[in-house]
Design an enzyme around this catalytic site. Structure first.
Site, PDB file in Angstrom:
ATOM      1  N   GLU A 150       0.157   3.692   1.657  1.00 51.25           N
ATOM      2  CA  GLU A 150       0.197   4.164   3.053  1.00 51.25           C
ATOM      3  C   GLU A 150       1.591   3.974   3.663  1.00 51.25           C
ATOM      4  O   GLU A 150       1.953   4.653   4.618  1.00 51.25           O
ATOM      5  CB  GLU A 150      -0.830   3.411   3.905  1.00 51.25           C
ATOM      6  CG  GLU A 150      -2.244   3.918   3.788  1.00 51.25           C
ATOM      7  CD  GLU A 150      -2.438   5.266   4.466  1.00 51.25           C
ATOM      8  OE1 GLU A 150      -2.913   6.193   3.761  1.00 51.25           O
ATOM      9  OE2 GLU A 150      -2.126   5.410   5.651  1.00 51.25           O
ATOM     10  N   TYR A 173      -1.661   0.344  10.777  1.00 51.41           N
ATOM     11  CA  TYR A 173      -1.957  -0.344   9.505  1.00 51.41           C
ATOM     12  C   TYR A 173      -0.757  -0.254   8.564  1.00 51.41           C
ATOM     13  O   TYR A 173      -0.313  -1.252   7.990  1.00 51.41           O
ATOM     14  CB  TYR A 173      -3.191   0.294   8.847  1.00 51.41           C
ATOM     15  CG  TYR A 173      -3.378  -0.093   7.391  1.00 51.41           C
ATOM     16  CD1 TYR A 173      -3.960  -1.309   7.037  1.00 51.41           C
ATOM     17  CD2 TYR A 173      -2.946   0.759   6.358  1.00 51.41           C
ATOM     18  CE1 TYR A 173      -4.118  -1.675   5.692  1.00 51.41           C
ATOM     19  CE2 TYR A 173      -3.107   0.398   5.024  1.00 51.41           C
ATOM     20  CZ  TYR A 173      -3.691  -0.809   4.698  1.00 51.41           C
ATOM     21  OH  TYR A 173      -3.841  -1.171   3.370  1.00 51.41           O
ATOM     22  N   SER A 210       0.807  -1.223   0.000  1.00 53.07           N
ATOM     23  CA  SER A 210       0.000   0.000   0.000  1.00 53.07           C
ATOM     24  C   SER A 210       0.840   1.273   0.000  1.00 53.07           C
ATOM     25  O   SER A 210       1.901   1.337   0.642  1.00 53.07           O
ATOM     26  CB  SER A 210      -0.878  -0.007   1.262  1.00 53.07           C
ATOM     27  OG  SER A 210      -1.402   1.275   1.494  1.00 53.07           O
TER      28      SER A 210
HETATM   29  P1  NAP Z   1     -11.502  -4.703   1.849  1.00 46.59           P
HETATM   30  O1  NAP Z   1     -12.644  -4.366   0.956  1.00 46.59           O
HETATM   31  O2  NAP Z   1     -11.468  -4.174   3.229  1.00 46.59           O
HETATM   32  O3  NAP Z   1     -11.420  -6.310   1.916  1.00 46.59           O
HETATM   33  C1  NAP Z   1     -10.616  -6.960   2.878  1.00 46.59           C
HETATM   34  C2  NAP Z   1     -10.801  -8.466   2.742  1.00 46.59           C
HETATM   35  O4  NAP Z   1      -9.956  -9.131   3.704  1.00 46.59           O
HETATM   36  C3  NAP Z   1     -12.222  -8.963   2.991  1.00 46.59           C
HETATM   37  O5  NAP Z   1     -12.516  -9.966   2.051  1.00 46.59           O
HETATM   38  C4  NAP Z   1     -12.122  -9.585   4.395  1.00 46.59           C
HETATM   39  O6  NAP Z   1     -13.040 -10.622   4.617  1.00 46.59           O
HETATM   40  C5  NAP Z   1     -10.716 -10.155   4.339  1.00 46.59           C
HETATM   41  N1  NAP Z   1     -10.154 -10.470   5.667  1.00 46.59           N
HETATM   42  C6  NAP Z   1      -9.950  -9.605   6.676  1.00 46.59           C
HETATM   43  N2  NAP Z   1      -9.395 -10.244   7.722  1.00 46.59           N
HETATM   44  C7  NAP Z   1      -9.265 -11.553   7.357  1.00 46.59           C
HETATM   45  C8  NAP Z   1      -8.774 -12.727   8.018  1.00 46.59           C
HETATM   46  N3  NAP Z   1      -8.320 -12.691   9.271  1.00 46.59           N
HETATM   47  N4  NAP Z   1      -8.769 -13.898   7.342  1.00 46.59           N
HETATM   48  C9  NAP Z   1      -9.239 -13.952   6.100  1.00 46.59           C
HETATM   49  N5  NAP Z   1      -9.732 -12.878   5.418  1.00 46.59           N
HETATM   50  C10 NAP Z   1      -9.747 -11.702   6.049  1.00 46.59           C
HETATM   51  O7  NAP Z   1     -10.120  -4.284   1.136  1.00 46.59           O
HETATM   52  P2  NAP Z   1      -9.814  -3.856  -0.384  1.00 46.59           P
HETATM   53  O8  NAP Z   1     -10.052  -2.405  -0.537  1.00 46.59           O
HETATM   54  O9  NAP Z   1     -10.442  -4.828  -1.302  1.00 46.59           O
HETATM   55  O10 NAP Z   1      -8.233  -4.041  -0.404  1.00 46.59           O
HETATM   56  C11 NAP Z   1      -7.637  -5.289  -0.725  1.00 46.59           C
HETATM   57  C12 NAP Z   1      -6.226  -5.326  -0.175  1.00 46.59           C
HETATM   58  O11 NAP Z   1      -5.453  -4.287  -0.766  1.00 46.59           O
HETATM   59  C13 NAP Z   1      -6.105  -5.115   1.342  1.00 46.59           C
HETATM   60  O12 NAP Z   1      -5.009  -5.878   1.784  1.00 46.59           O
HETATM   61  C14 NAP Z   1      -5.786  -3.640   1.468  1.00 46.59           C
HETATM   62  O13 NAP Z   1      -5.114  -3.380   2.671  1.00 46.59           O
HETATM   63  C15 NAP Z   1      -4.914  -3.441   0.246  1.00 46.59           C
HETATM   64  N6  NAP Z   1      -4.888  -2.109  -0.343  1.00 46.59           N
HETATM   65  C16 NAP Z   1      -6.055  -1.496  -0.644  1.00 46.59           C
HETATM   66  C17 NAP Z   1      -6.037  -0.263  -1.268  1.00 46.59           C
HETATM   67  C18 NAP Z   1      -7.306   0.450  -1.621  1.00 46.59           C
HETATM   68  O14 NAP Z   1      -7.248   1.653  -1.888  1.00 46.59           O
HETATM   69  N7  NAP Z   1      -8.424  -0.229  -1.720  1.00 46.59           N
HETATM   70  C19 NAP Z   1      -4.792   0.342  -1.567  1.00 46.59           C
HETATM   71  C20 NAP Z   1      -3.624  -0.341  -1.246  1.00 46.59           C
HETATM   72  C21 NAP Z   1      -3.679  -1.570  -0.664  1.00 46.59           C
HETATM   73  P3  NAP Z   1     -14.471 -10.416   5.379  1.00 46.59           P
HETATM   74  O15 NAP Z   1     -15.452 -10.146   4.265  1.00 46.59           O
HETATM   75  O16 NAP Z   1     -14.660 -11.718   6.040  1.00 46.59           O
HETATM   76  O17 NAP Z   1     -14.320  -9.254   6.319  1.00 46.59           O
HETATM   77  N1  GDD Z   2     -12.426   7.291   6.246  1.00 45.39           N
HETATM   78  C1  GDD Z   2     -12.549   8.616   6.373  1.00 45.39           C
HETATM   79  N2  GDD Z   2     -13.685   9.130   6.954  1.00 45.39           N
HETATM   80  N3  GDD Z   2     -11.541   9.394   5.934  1.00 45.39           N
HETATM   81  C2  GDD Z   2     -11.699  10.735   6.042  1.00 45.39           C
HETATM   82  C3  GDD Z   2     -12.842  11.321   6.614  1.00 45.39           C
HETATM   83  C4  GDD Z   2     -13.881  10.474   7.106  1.00 45.39           C
HETATM   84  O1  GDD Z   2     -14.898  10.907   7.628  1.00 45.39           O
HETATM   85  N4  GDD Z   2     -12.699  12.676   6.566  1.00 45.39           N
HETATM   86  C5  GDD Z   2     -11.528  12.923   5.992  1.00 45.39           C
HETATM   87  N5  GDD Z   2     -10.903  11.760   5.680  1.00 45.39           N
HETATM   88  C6  GDD Z   2      -9.553  11.634   5.094  1.00 45.39           C
HETATM   89  C7  GDD Z   2      -8.628  10.733   5.920  1.00 45.39           C
HETATM   90  O2  GDD Z   2      -8.134  11.417   7.062  1.00 45.39           O
HETATM   91  C8  GDD Z   2      -7.550  10.432   4.856  1.00 45.39           C
HETATM   92  O3  GDD Z   2      -6.600  11.465   4.816  1.00 45.39           O
HETATM   93  C9  GDD Z   2      -8.339  10.418   3.542  1.00 45.39           C
HETATM   94  O4  GDD Z   2      -9.615  11.025   3.820  1.00 45.39           O
HETATM   95  C10 GDD Z   2      -8.564   9.031   2.966  1.00 45.39           C
HETATM   96  O5  GDD Z   2      -9.076   8.184   3.980  1.00 45.39           O
HETATM   97  P1  GDD Z   2      -9.652   6.708   3.631  1.00 45.39           P
HETATM   98  O6  GDD Z   2     -10.627   6.786   2.528  1.00 45.39           O
HETATM   99  O7  GDD Z   2     -10.089   6.110   4.927  1.00 45.39           O
HETATM  100  O8  GDD Z   2      -8.385   5.944   3.018  1.00 45.39           O
HETATM  101  P2  GDD Z   2      -6.855   5.876   3.463  1.00 45.39           P
HETATM  102  O9  GDD Z   2      -6.074   6.693   2.484  1.00 45.39           O
HETATM  103  O10 GDD Z   2      -6.668   6.139   4.907  1.00 45.39           O
HETATM  104  O11 GDD Z   2      -6.543   4.318   3.240  1.00 45.39           O
HETATM  105  C11 GDD Z   2      -6.982   3.646   2.064  1.00 45.39           C
HETATM  106  O12 GDD Z   2      -5.987   3.690   1.063  1.00 45.39           O
HETATM  107  C12 GDD Z   2      -4.782   3.009   1.408  1.00 45.39           C
HETATM  108  C13 GDD Z   2      -3.816   3.212   0.221  1.00 45.39           C
HETATM  109  O13 GDD Z   2      -3.141   4.426   0.355  1.00 45.39           O
HETATM  110  C14 GDD Z   2      -7.321   2.200   2.466  1.00 45.39           C
HETATM  111  O14 GDD Z   2      -7.926   1.554   1.376  1.00 45.39           O
HETATM  112  C15 GDD Z   2      -6.075   1.422   2.816  1.00 45.39           C
HETATM  113  O15 GDD Z   2      -6.399   0.047   3.018  1.00 45.39           O
HETATM  114  C16 GDD Z   2      -5.078   1.559   1.657  1.00 45.39           C
HETATM  115  O16 GDD Z   2      -3.876   0.864   1.940  1.00 45.39           O
END
Ligand code: NAP
Ligand code: GDD
Length: 320
Positions: free
Chosen positions: A126, A148, A124
């Site tokens: 992050e 995280y 990520s």
């Molecule tokens: P998400 O919607 O939160 O999905 C997370 C998945 O992980 C769900 O299927 C959840 O299953 C499963 N899980 C959580 N804990 C588990 C455990 N102990 N054993 C087995 N499965 C478990 O996340 P996403 O947005 O699709 O992201 C996918 C991956 O990419 C994550 O690793 C996230 O950190 C990473 N990532 C995401 C982003 C982004 O912007 N979306 C960016 C960079 C990296 P349940 O349905 O059972 O809860």
């Molecule tokens: N969630 C949330 N809720 N975020 C808020 C809010 C609120 O009410 N108000 C402002 N924000 C700001 C957060 O402080 C952050 O700076 C930004 O919006 C994005 O927050 P999120 O959408 O929660 O995502 P994230 O950037 O913290 O994390 C996501 O992206 C990562 C990749 O950079 C997640 O998907 C992570 O799993 C992923 O790794």
């Protein structure tokens, strides 16, 4: 013979898009799910009959070993994690177990039971946290700002280490934020588009958020799962930044989302200290040159298209 893939986190946003994509390519898709008292298959309801489910948990080594033996996959996509940043402050140990150590557990299973498979780790942006350079590349040092992000940095390094120690095909995608109509409602993009739809339809009066100044490099999840797959089709395992290359503030997201339904965000958004974070990541912007050059990957959905797609979807879901 058809290729097979095991997807952990198949019930999540990315898991659902990746499963669709691999099924379309003719893969046999195995989906790892953890035991729950209610079904969590909402995002893959439309394809669930085509997926073979294996029950396992990232916390349980024996169940992972069994999942790898049962599926015997050509490719493993490790998408499962505790992925919500704020929860990582309230549950730091569990986050480290799932998001950090969980990666080692699955790599151990792979080493013993599927050493010839190709492994994808969901790293990520992050991890860059308090960024050391702009834009961020595969070489930019990490400075994680949440439990995280610390856990993800561990997962990233252990993936590289298993590649180097055991000669496994283990690749890591450093993905910047990617969104879609299937995004969880607690993440800021979906919270905004769901809120806009509710306000427009008279179901809510305002929207409480934290900082509006944070900037993210937001792309479309459907584009990003293609990059994951491409990484595992290379001859050598490597790490890639996957990003759009442009960044926008939460405020800009709000402006486009509210404007799309003929409203002004200033009339509805209230700032609530509950949504402020102990340590913030102020600005992320990725340099995707390596992914473009080596994978031939590029994003197809612009920021504005993404915002509007999500607002339209939430309006439709709420009956608007
Ligand atoms: P998400 O919607 O939160 O999905 C997370 C998945 O992980 C769900 O299927 C959840 O299953 C499963 N899980 C959580 N804990 C588990 C455990 N102990 N054993 C087995 N499965 C478990 O996340 P996403 O947005 O699709 O992201 C996918 C991956 O990419 C994550 O690793 C996230 O950190 C990473 N990532 C995401 C982003 C982004 O912007 N979306 C960016 C960079 C990296 P349940 O349905 O059972 O809860
Ligand atoms: N969630 C949330 N809720 N975020 C808020 C809010 C609120 O009410 N108000 C402002 N924000 C700001 C957060 O402080 C952050 O700076 C930004 O919006 C994005 O927050 P999120 O959408 O929660 O995502 P994230 O950037 O913290 O994390 C996501 O992206 C990562 C990749 O950079 C997640 O998907 C992570 O799993 C992923 O790794």
């Amino acid at each position: 013979m058809a290729k097979s893939a095991l997807i952990t986190g198949i019930t999540g946003q990315d898991g659902s898009y990746l499963a669709e994509y691999l099924l379309d390519l003719g893969y046999d898709v195995f989906g790892m799910v953890r035991r729950s008292s209610t079904e969590t298959l909402e995002r893959i309801e439309h394809i669930k009959n085509k997926i073979e489910f294996v029950q396992a948990d990232l916390l349980d080594q024996a169940s992972l070993d069994k999942a790898l033996q049962t599926s015997s996959p050509d490719e493993i996509y490790n998408l499962a994690a505790q992925s919500f940043v704020p929860t990582s402050w309230s549950q730091p140990v569990l986050t480290a177990e799932f998001t950090g150590l969980g990666v080692t557990r699955i790599l151990e299973s792979m080493r013993h039971f599927a050493p010839d498979a190709k492994f994808y780790q969901a790293s990520s942006s992050e991890m860059y946290g308090k960024v050391r350079e702009v834009p961020q590349t595969e070489m930019t040092p990490f400075h994680p700002r949440s439990p995280y992000a610390v856990a993800k940095a561990y997962g990233h390094h252990i993936t590289v280490n298993y590649r180097e120690s055991y000669n496994l095909f283990a690749a890591s995608g450093i993905l910047f934020n990617h969104e879609s109509p299937r995004r969880g409602r607690e993440f800021v993009t979906r919270k905004i588009t769901d809120g806009v739809a509710r306000i427009k339809l008279g179901l809510a009066e305002n929207l409480a958020l934290g900082t509006l100044d944070a900037q993210r490099d937001w792309g479309f999840a459907g584009d990003y799962v293609r990059a994951m797959h491409l990484m595992l089709q290379q001859d050598q395992p490597d790490d890639f930044v996957v990003a759009t290359g442009s960044t926008h503030s939460v405020r800009e997201f709000l402006e486009i989302a509210f404007d799309h339904v003929g409203l002004k965000y200033e009339d509805y958004v209230v700032q609530d200290p509950r949504y402020m974070r102990p340590a913030e990541v102020d600005q992320l912007i990725g340099d995707n040159s390596k992914a473009r050059q080596i994978l031939g990957w590029e994003p197809t959905v612009t920021f504005e298209q993404l915002v509007k797609m999500m607002v339209d979807s939430d309006l439709q879901l709420l009956g608007g």
